[in-house]
Write a protein that holds these residues in place. Structure first.
Motif, PDB file in Angstrom:
ATOM      1  N   PHE A  21       0.811  -1.218   0.000  1.00 37.93           N
ATOM      2  CA  PHE A  21       0.000   0.000   0.000  1.00 37.93           C
ATOM      3  C   PHE A  21       0.847   1.271   0.000  1.00 37.93           C
ATOM      4  N   LEU A  22       1.907   1.275  -0.784  1.00 38.31           N
ATOM      5  CA  LEU A  22       2.735   2.463  -0.975  1.00 38.31           C
ATOM      6  C   LEU A  22       2.495   2.989  -2.387  1.00 38.31           C
ATOM      7  N   GLY A  23       2.499   4.284  -2.553  1.00 31.39           N
ATOM      8  CA  GLY A  23       2.310   4.885  -3.865  1.00 31.39           C
ATOM      9  C   GLY A  23       0.866   4.969  -4.298  1.00 31.39           C
ATOM     10  N   VAL A  44       8.121   6.000 -13.074  1.00 28.41           N
ATOM     11  CA  VAL A  44       8.417   5.464 -11.743  1.00 28.41           C
ATOM     12  C   VAL A  44       9.498   4.386 -11.826  1.00 28.41           C
ATOM     13  N   ILE A  45       9.463   3.548 -12.867  1.00 31.21           N
ATOM     14  CA  ILE A  45      10.523   2.543 -13.041  1.00 31.21           C
ATOM     15  C   ILE A  45      11.871   3.234 -13.144  1.00 31.21           C
ATOM     16  N   PHE A  46      11.942   4.260 -13.980  1.00 30.10           N
ATOM     17  CA  PHE A  46      13.198   4.987 -14.161  1.00 30.10           C
ATOM     18  C   PHE A  46      13.663   5.617 -12.848  1.00 30.10           C
ATOM     19  N   ILE A  80      16.170  11.753  -4.881  1.00 31.00           N
ATOM     20  CA  ILE A  80      14.922  11.461  -5.593  1.00 31.00           C
ATOM     21  C   ILE A  80      14.357  12.725  -6.227  1.00 31.00           C
ATOM     22  N   ALA A  81      14.389  13.841  -5.512  1.00 33.45           N
ATOM     23  CA  ALA A  81      13.879  15.105  -6.054  1.00 33.45           C
ATOM     24  C   ALA A  81      14.655  15.530  -7.295  1.00 33.45           C
ATOM     25  N   ALA A  82      15.965  15.374  -7.256  1.00 34.34           N
ATOM     26  CA  ALA A  82      16.783  15.730  -8.416  1.00 34.34           C
ATOM     27  C   ALA A  82      16.457  14.835  -9.617  1.00 34.34           C
ATOM     28  N   CYS A 113       5.735   7.836  -1.659  1.00 29.20           N
ATOM     29  CA  CYS A 113       6.334   7.007  -0.613  1.00 29.20           C
ATOM     30  C   CYS A 113       6.860   5.690  -1.165  1.00 29.20           C
ATOM     31  N   ALA A 114       6.388   5.251  -2.327  1.00 27.95           N
ATOM     32  CA  ALA A 114       6.901   4.016  -2.925  1.00 27.95           C
ATOM     33  C   ALA A 114       8.373   4.184  -3.293  1.00 27.95           C
ATOM     34  N   VAL A 115       8.738   5.322  -3.843  1.00 23.29           N
ATOM     35  CA  VAL A 115      10.121   5.551  -4.254  1.00 23.29           C
ATOM     36  C   VAL A 115      11.031   5.562  -3.029  1.00 23.29           C
ATOM     37  N   LEU A 116      10.701   6.364  -2.051  1.00 22.79           N
ATOM     38  CA  LEU A 116      11.515   6.427  -0.837  1.00 22.79           C
ATOM     39  C   LEU A 116      11.484   5.092  -0.096  1.00 22.79           C
TER      40      LEU A 116
END
Length: 191
Positions: A21-23, A44-46, A80-82, A113-116
């Motif tokens: 349940f992220l993202g 998102v994959i990238f 992640i922001a960059a 939150c999925a990325v982090l």
């Protein structure tokens, strides 16, 4: 754990959307059309894969070596922001239609939150560099699978006869819940 087992587990059994349940924000926000959902999934994959590579190197060779592990979350968010800014600039130049369709949800990948979650879990589970990459690719591919499947369901729901009280986000949330239950079937998968 073999790499194939890790991939299948991250892709299906522990699907980032339906099991962890992220993202959920981009999952619900960008899943009205398959094309838009696929574009978000690829972005998102990238971002997850590249951020996992960079954050792993930063964690192992900078934060751990200097005893700055407590800066992990801040460092990872900056990375992640960059990367999201890079993706946003790339899409704006190469695919203006997709850039417009993703709208506000593209910059929200930064706070997804999925990325982090993936980059932090790679470190917490003590994955090797290769395992971290496999986990990242599989998890983000699982995100792509979930969002595209859900977009297909939502497109079908647009032409279905649904009671007025269930139209919109109500039926979308019910459908997402049912898909999540369906993905629970993979939890007994023996690998």
């Amino acid at each position: 754990m073999s790499l194939v087992s890790l991939f299948i587990t991250a892709f299906l059994v522990n699907n980032i959307i339906f099991s962890q349940f992220l993202g959920i924000c981009p999952f619900l926000g960008v899943s009205k059309k398959i094309e838009t959902a696929a574009g978000m999934g690829i972005a998102v994959i990238f971002v997850i894969t590249l951020s996992s590579v960079i954050t792993y190197v930063v964690q192992i060779f900078i934060l751990n070596k200097l005893g700055l592990e407590y800066l992990q979350t801040i460092a990872f968010i900056l990375i992640i922001a960059a990367l999201v800014q890079f993706v946003e600039m790339f899409l704006k130049k190469s695919s203006p239609g997709l850039y417009q369709a993703l709208g506000v949800y593209l910059p929200l990948i930064t706070t997804n939150c999925a990325v982090l979650g993936v980059v932090i879990l790679n470190i917490q589970k003590d994955y090797t560099f290769v395992e971290a990459i496999v986990n990242s690719v599989a998890t983000s591919a699982g995100f792509l699978l979930a969002i595209v499947l859900f977009a297909g369901v939502r497109e079908k729901l647009e032409t279905s006869d649904i009671p007025e009280s269930l139209k919109g986000s109500s039926i979308a949330l019910i459908s997402a819940g049912l898909m999540s239950i369906a993905f629970l079937g993979f939890s007994g998968l023996k690998i």
